[in-house]
Write a protein that holds these residues in place. Structure first.
Motif, PDB file in Angstrom:
ATOM      1  N   ASN A 183       0.813  -1.222   0.000  1.00 38.58           N
ATOM      2  CA  ASN A 183       0.000   0.000   0.000  1.00 38.58           C
ATOM      3  C   ASN A 183       0.845   1.270   0.000  1.00 38.58           C
ATOM      4  OD1 ASN A 183      -2.332  -1.474  -0.032  1.00 38.58           O
ATOM      5  ND2 ASN A 183      -3.257  -0.455   1.715  1.00 38.58           N
ATOM      6  N   GLN A 271      -4.553   4.861   8.627  1.00 34.83           N
ATOM      7  CA  GLN A 271      -5.149   3.545   8.471  1.00 34.83           C
ATOM      8  C   GLN A 271      -4.834   2.693   9.712  1.00 34.83           C
ATOM      9  OE1 GLN A 271      -5.074   2.104   4.142  1.00 34.83           O
ATOM     10  NE2 GLN A 271      -3.161   3.272   4.310  1.00 34.83           N
ATOM     11  N   LYS A 332      -6.827   0.467   3.303  1.00 33.12           N
ATOM     12  CA  LYS A 332      -7.143   0.485   1.869  1.00 33.12           C
ATOM     13  C   LYS A 332      -6.458  -0.680   1.154  1.00 33.12           C
ATOM     14  CE  LYS A 332      -7.050   5.526   2.206  1.00 33.12           C
ATOM     15  NZ  LYS A 332      -6.256   6.736   1.858  1.00 33.12           N
TER      16      LYS A 332
END
Length: 334
Positions: A183, A271, A332
């Motif tokens: 990511n 996150q 994500k």
């Protein structure tokens, strides 16, 4: 034959709560509605339990099996009852142990760490000892001197000298870190204890030039408050983390709270990834990306290993459980 999982599905109540209720756990607080739901499910499913009181439950004749019905085993928990209530992972392990004992007609005797010295005779005379959690070296030595038939659950301090039921912390943390790298996260943070997951986090971040000491918070506690306090410290930094790897989902709950109090968003600003996949993880806002473990099944396997021992298994055995990465909204997907 009906199991605790069947009752849980019928009553819509967690297996750990049902197990503690059936074992008359004095630390459990449960509403009358839940008691009624459990009893109704027990009766309708014909659940058979050697621990049931005749006043509370319908009597069913115990099935004839080749298992060691009437045998007993001692379970030692490294957490206090209060600590265990706040830790769904170890509560689930205990529920799995209790469930299998109920199914197999095994008398389970439970001790906590502060009861070891006054119960050494009980430990010595038990066919085996199931030691749940993590113990100091001097405690391990005391236990092994008292009883060499130990089955450790979630730790393996004596290696091949004893049986053990484990999760592969190296493998699950490697998978988490690889997803963080995919990511393209630039400032990963870790909140947890000084064990394998911390070591993997440090190794991977250092190898990729992403390690920051201020983003690595080590705590002795796996709880909401420890996650909250550690995250608050990180939020005072000039440069914030862009992803937080929490050693447990309970730690992640504290992380969420601190982030929201600071007026930031998840996953927009930071996150979050947890570990365990507790029942409330999917209901968090946003739903928590986490690593699913299988603590209830670990507890059941520990009793299966005890039964094997009683049947004469001549060798030591280690069972290593797998895991599953659960993608949700707090992290994500690359």
């Amino acid at each position: 034959m009906a199991t605790l999982k069947d009752i849980a599905q019928r009553a819509n109540i967690s297996t750990s709560t049902i197990s503690r209720f059936l074992n008359e756990d004095p630390t459990l607080s449960v509403s009358e509605d839940k008691k009624r739901a459990i009893l109704e499910a027990v009766e309708s499913l014909g659940y058979q339990s050697p621990k049931r009181s005749k006043k509370q439950f319908i009597h069913h004749e115990a099935p004839k099996t080749n298992e060691p019905v009437g045998a007993h085993v001692v379970m030692l928990n490294f957490l206090t009852p209060t600590q265990e209530i706040d830790d769904p992972y170890f509560t689930s392990i205990r529920a799995g142990i209790q469930n299998r004992c109920l199914e197999k007609g095994i008398d389970l005797r439970t001790l906590h760490l502060d009861q070891v010295d006054t119960n050494l005779k009980l430990i010595e005379n038990s066919p085996a000892l199931i030691a749940v959690g993590h113990f100091a070296d001097h405690v391990v030595d005391t236990l092994y001197k008292a009883n060499r038939n130990i089955i450790f659950v979630d730790s393996n301090p004596l290696g091949s000298k004893t049986d053990a039921v484990l999760i592969d912390r190296f493998a699950l943390s490697e998978e988490v870190m690889q997803n963080i790298l995919k990511n393209r996260c630039k400032r990963p943070a870790f909140i947890g204890n000084n064990e394998e997951r911390l070591h993997v986090f440090r190794k991977v971040t250092k190898e990729n030039g992403l390690y920051h000491e201020t983003l690595c918070k080590v705590s002795k506690e796996y709880c909401i408050e420890s996650g909250y306090q550690a995250m608050k410290e990180m939020l005072r930094l000039d440069e914030l983390p862009d992803v937080v790897y929490a050693a447990t989902d309970m730690v992640a709950v504290g992380v969420y709270r601190a982030i929201y109090e600071c007026g930031l968003t998840i996953p927009g600003d930071i996150q979050v990834i947890g570990t365990n996949d507790i029942s409330s993880a999917r209901h968090m806002s946003p739903s928590l990306t986490t690593m699913r473990l299988f603590p209830f099944e670990m507890g059941e396997i520990a009793i299966d290993m005890f039964i094997e021992k009683m049947a004469g298994r001549p060798y030591k055995k280690t069972v290593l459980f797998g895991h599953e990465f659960i993608w949700r909204d707090s992290f994500k997907m690359a």
